[in-house]
Design an enzyme around this catalytic site. Sequence first.
Site, mmCIF file in Angstrom:
data_model
loop_
_atom_site.group_PDB
_atom_site.id
_atom_site.type_symbol
_atom_site.label_atom_id
_atom_site.label_comp_id
_atom_site.label_asym_id
_atom_site.label_seq_id
_atom_site.Cartn_x
_atom_site.Cartn_y
_atom_site.Cartn_z
ATOM 1 N N ARG A 156 0.793 -1.217 0.000
ATOM 2 C CA ARG A 156 0.000 0.000 0.000
ATOM 3 C C ARG A 156 0.834 1.279 0.000
ATOM 4 O O ARG A 156 0.644 2.152 -0.815
ATOM 5 C CB ARG A 156 -0.928 0.011 1.226
ATOM 6 C CG ARG A 156 -2.283 0.631 0.944
ATOM 7 C CD ARG A 156 -3.131 0.632 2.192
ATOM 8 N NE ARG A 156 -4.153 -0.399 2.158
ATOM 9 C CZ ARG A 156 -5.102 -0.534 3.057
ATOM 10 N NH1 ARG A 156 -5.128 0.299 4.086
ATOM 11 N NH2 ARG A 156 -6.003 -1.477 2.968
ATOM 12 N N HIS A 186 -8.155 -4.336 -7.787
ATOM 13 C CA HIS A 186 -7.926 -3.587 -6.545
ATOM 14 C C HIS A 186 -9.232 -3.437 -5.774
ATOM 15 O O HIS A 186 -9.912 -2.412 -5.874
ATOM 16 C CB HIS A 186 -7.353 -2.208 -6.903
ATOM 17 C CG HIS A 186 -6.715 -1.500 -5.742
ATOM 18 N ND1 HIS A 186 -5.507 -1.885 -5.205
ATOM 19 C CD2 HIS A 186 -7.106 -0.405 -5.024
ATOM 20 C CE1 HIS A 186 -5.177 -1.069 -4.222
ATOM 21 N NE2 HIS A 186 -6.140 -0.166 -4.083
ATOM 22 N N TYR A 197 -17.540 12.864 -14.327
ATOM 23 C CA TYR A 197 -17.414 14.021 -15.211
ATOM 24 C C TYR A 197 -16.083 14.057 -15.964
ATOM 25 O O TYR A 197 -16.021 14.561 -17.076
ATOM 26 C CB TYR A 197 -17.547 15.320 -14.408
ATOM 27 C CG TYR A 197 -18.878 15.471 -13.710
ATOM 28 C CD1 TYR A 197 -20.069 15.500 -14.440
ATOM 29 C CD2 TYR A 197 -18.951 15.584 -12.328
ATOM 30 C CE1 TYR A 197 -21.285 15.642 -13.805
ATOM 31 C CE2 TYR A 197 -20.161 15.720 -11.680
ATOM 32 C CZ TYR A 197 -21.331 15.745 -12.426
ATOM 33 O OH TYR A 197 -22.536 15.886 -11.797
#
Length: 751
Positions: free
Chosen positions: A37, A83, A128
Amino acid sequence: MDQEPPHYNADGVEQLPLRQFTEKAYLDYSMYVILDRALPYIGDGLKPVQRRIVYAMSELGLSAASKHKKSARTVGDVLGKFHPHGDTACYEAMVLMAQAFSYRYPLIDGQGNWGSPDDPKSFAAMRYTEARLTPYAQVLLSELGQGTVDWVPNFDGSLKEPAMLPARLPNVLLNGATGIAVGMATDIPPHNLREVAAACIRLIEQPKASLDELCEHIQGPDFPTEAEIITPREELRRIYANGGGSVRMRACWHKDQGAIVITALPFQVSGARIQEQIAAQMQAKKLPWIEDLRDESDHENPTRLVIVPRSNRVDIDRIMLHLFATTDLERSYRVNLNLIGLDGRPRVMDLREILSEWLDYRFETVRRRLQFRLDKVLERLHLLEGLMVAFLNLDEVIKIIRTEDEPKPVLMRRFDLSERQADYILDTKLRHLARLEEMKIRAEQQELAEERDQLQKTLGSKQRMKTLIRKELVADAEKFGDERRSPIVMRDAAEAMDEAELTPSEPVTVVLSEKGWVRAAKGHEINAAELSYKAGDGFRQAVRVRSNQQVVFLDSAGRSYSLAAHTLPSARGQGEPLTGRFNPPAGHGFAAVLGGDPEQWWLLASDAGYGFRVRAKDLLANKKAGKAMLSLPSGARVLRPSPIIDADTDRLVAVTSSGRMLVIPASDLPELTRGKGNKIIGIPAKAVAERSEYVVDVLAVPDGGKVKLNSGKRHLNLRAADLNAYEGERGRRGNKLPRGFQKVDGIELDD
């Protein structure tokens, strides 16, 4: 700690001690956070989520030449295939790789609102925005399908994903990384591509090159901003030697028609934040030299902050050093070169270790790429060899295929073919059996044979491998490299101005009352005695100072205290008691006030007839309890301090309550920082203790100065020549004053 063996209950369920279970669970979690991570891998410089985003986008065909696609599609693919974590965190990682002000060499080309330097978190939702990979991303992906990396199952085992990407450049240094794991963190700053490539080439050519030699190429970090790096080169060298330290960046500015124009801010510093910090100081009246602050940033000038001084006499360089010290116009960045090495272990490396280990990775990647290609070439040559046998014996091959039920084993026996060759012949289409195909096969064989020989030579020669990798590094540096953005320069250290410098210098009159109340009136033309006072209180003393100077108060115990003049309450009211600011000894009040130039000499004296000379700066005491300055004999009191202009020419005039006056040179008194001082005029100690005789006042008179003695409503003016009649040795009793002035209230300079 020794692990206890597991126990099983009657149902076959394993039972562990809670201590052992929690320790193992926490260590497993810690290693997961560190390796999967927070920390980047040295090979491709990416964390798992970044690697999966880049790979998923390549699988979606979102290359630099393709059209942009909705970010939500990429995030969906990443979460669904590789993931299984939160979509918000995944999208934020994607946004970071698209921000040119966050990444030195962005991996994602975004379309839409991807945030701004003023507010990096202001990006639009993923439904968007649209994205595709940048050309630079090919540095990580171009060799992916060439056998260069290991492939591992995804989280549910249904797909394969690359364990790492075959980076052609040390991306871990180029884009840097930040992350916080469990018990460790990483802060790798970005660097310039051309500089890093040059250092890699130097290490290839000279494997024993020292850190100093590598630092000839890598000057220092190179952030995605044009602000200056002001860390000394020797300190940068220590950072690369130790793998840790800090780098300081400073905003770029220049003068334009008397104004200060800031054109570049440090990495991740917001222009809006800078405006807030400067405006806060202006509102607090800590920047009296600045009149206006404007943001004139636009598309042509992404950063343009304008600071307007009050006049052209302002020291602009000094103002900027103050702003660098008190705002984010100068900022420090931690460096911690902590990353996961080729052995899979996290550790802090120096610059030479990082480059050496990455080159080991690169050599292995290129070797695997060449070996993969060689295997493909050999396999193709093997198939072409079988196909050529078929061409040379075309009629017989056709006959076998037409007559035999199982032509494959017959072909293998008859022409000594392998199973792959036989299958390839049987799969060949009829149109490929034309006579012209033989010429194409022979040409391809010759071409592949040359490539095979070249590959084998390269794989068999370390020097050829070095030459190939060096050539590829040069090509990538030429294609993707650019000039350094963050110049490394030597600058003066930032220094915040002290309170006196920051306060406007205005004339003020500080007024002290009999009861110890204080206030400050603007100007020096104030008649302090005519101000209003509380009932039972009255005027004691006033001193003329500047608003940026310190004011010193003396209490009746001989202790001194100090305050900045601009912090005193306005004379529009009746002020405030000094006991609210200080803690004088019990039973003692405030007796005198003085102020002005810190280098000014003052006469401190007691009415016992003792005194000394002291500089104003030695009287300063910002503690609430003050500091002991004047030691008082039994029964003595503090007299009003008197300023000394020049100890060599000034004279001291002392008057006692018995009507005696003595004039002595000011130089006869010692220079002390505290104490009782020397005897000015002789008075019996018993008389002072009983208050039967004491010194009424001591005044320092400049050369040629005149003195006025006040006795009730009567005044006596003495010129410089008149004072000569009262001159004597220090410590004498002095001469008697004329009749009518046996009781003097005080003495003052006569203008």
